[in-house]
Design an enzyme around this catalytic site. Structure first.
Site, PDB file in Angstrom:
ATOM      1  CE  LYS A   9       1.374  18.546  -1.167  1.00 57.81           C
ATOM      2  NZ  LYS A   9       0.190  19.373  -1.414  1.00 57.81           N
ATOM      3  NE  ARG A  84      -0.055  14.209  -5.131  1.00 53.74           N
ATOM      4  CZ  ARG A  84       0.514  15.384  -5.231  1.00 53.74           C
ATOM      5  NH1 ARG A  84       1.617  15.646  -4.592  1.00 53.74           N
ATOM      6  NH2 ARG A  84      -0.017  16.277  -5.963  1.00 53.74           N
ATOM      7  NE  ARG A 123       0.486  27.399  -6.332  1.00 58.48           N
ATOM      8  CZ  ARG A 123       0.379  26.108  -6.030  1.00 58.48           C
ATOM      9  NH1 ARG A 123       1.072  25.613  -5.042  1.00 58.48           N
ATOM     10  NH2 ARG A 123      -0.420  25.346  -6.726  1.00 58.48           N
ATOM     11  NE  ARG A 157       1.643  24.150  -9.464  1.00 57.93           N
ATOM     12  CZ  ARG A 157       1.665  23.381  -8.382  1.00 57.93           C
ATOM     13  NH1 ARG A 157       2.535  23.629  -7.429  1.00 57.93           N
ATOM     14  NH2 ARG A 157       0.838  22.378  -8.255  1.00 57.93           N
ATOM     15  NE  ARG A 168      -3.367  20.865  -8.151  1.00 59.00           N
ATOM     16  CZ  ARG A 168      -3.048  22.138  -7.919  1.00 59.00           C
ATOM     17  NH1 ARG A 168      -3.521  23.091  -8.712  1.00 59.00           N
ATOM     18  NH2 ARG A 168      -2.259  22.454  -6.922  1.00 59.00           N
TER      19      ARG A 168
END
Ligand code: AP5
Ligand code: MG
Length: 219
Positions: A9, A84, A123, A157, A168
């Site tokens: 996203k 969301r 990531r 992160r 999540r």
């Protein structure tokens, strides 16, 4: 932009915003910034974010209402990470209707969960511009610094740890996935396969975005 954690996203939202010359509103980025600065919003959101839970609808709706009223959104905006939940989607519809605006397209990206876990594990982000990198598929030129900020080392992160990632995904399945039906029923959903190269996914999104007469600039 609608989709599970790690689906792209942010990566694609950033490119679409550049291509169409409009603002990018990433609710995750706004919250992480608030946490880093220790603002009241950051203090309120921190615990939920670190554990991988969604922040309260009330807080998020207020935040987006305020942000979408800023001058840089006049020519439109890309929303990354909002809405969301169904109450957030209803609030968005209501706030846009109040202003005589509408959503052009809800772009739903889908990628298998195995691939998403791999992406989140790999990531790395630039702490300055927040661009995301990945050794597989989106590598930084030298592997450790941001391409656009060559003296800035890439960081991980906090919510990319194993337990927070599991949470999540649970939040996504329970609270966000129902938005696929919500927007499909309204005829606004555009589904795009998020697997493949970043450029390939971007082209598919651009085709699906159907932004009519707006002329995209080269991203
Ligand atoms: P948020 O920051 O929105 O996190 P998320 O939804 O979990 O999504 P991510 O940012 O992890 O993934 P992404 O889809 O942006 O993928 P990316 O482009 O980075 O939200 C964080 C938290 O904030 C939430 O958990 C919640 O607590 C709170 N929050 C935010 N909004 C909220 C709301 N509305 N309501 C309530 N709470 C809210 O890509 C991932 C990786 O894959 C990167 O390494 C990238 O380089 C790589 N990659 C991207 N595309 C490709 C490709 N095609 N091939 C290979 N690798 C790729
Ligand atoms: Mg993101």
């Amino acid at each position: 932009m609608l989709g599970a954690p790690g689906v792209g996203k942010g990566t694609q939202g950033r490119r679409l915003a550049v291509a169409y010359g409009c603002a990018l509103i990433s609710t995750g980025e706004i919250l992480r910034e608030a946490v880093a600065r220790g603002t009241p919003l950051g203090l309120e959101a921190r615990r939920q974010m670190d554990s991988g839970r969604l922040v309260d609808d009330r807080v998020m709706i207020g935040l987006v209402r305020e942000r979408t009223g800023e001058p840089d959104t006049r020519d439109g905006f890309v929303l990354d990470g909002f809405p969301r939940t169904v109450p957030q989607a209803e609030a968005l519809d209501a706030m846009l209707a109040e202003r005589g605006q509408r959503i052009d397209a809800v772009l739903y990206l889908a990628v298998s969960e195995d691939e998403l876990v791999r992406r989140l594990q790999g990531r790395r982000e630039c702490p300055v511009c927040k661009r995301a990198y990945n050794p597989e598929g989106a590598p930084a030129r030298d592997g450790i610094h941001c391409d656009d900020h060559p003296t800035t080392g890439l960081t991980t992160r906090l919510d990319d740890g194993e337990e927070a990632v599991r949470q999540r995904f649970t939040e996504f399945r329970e609270k966000t996935a129902p938005l696929v039906d919500y927007y499909a029923a309204a005829g606004r959903l555009r589904s795009v396969n998020g697997t493949g190269t970043v450029d390939g996914v971007f082209e598919a999104l651009r085709r699906e975005a159907g932004l009519g007469s707006r002329s995209p600039q080269t991203a």
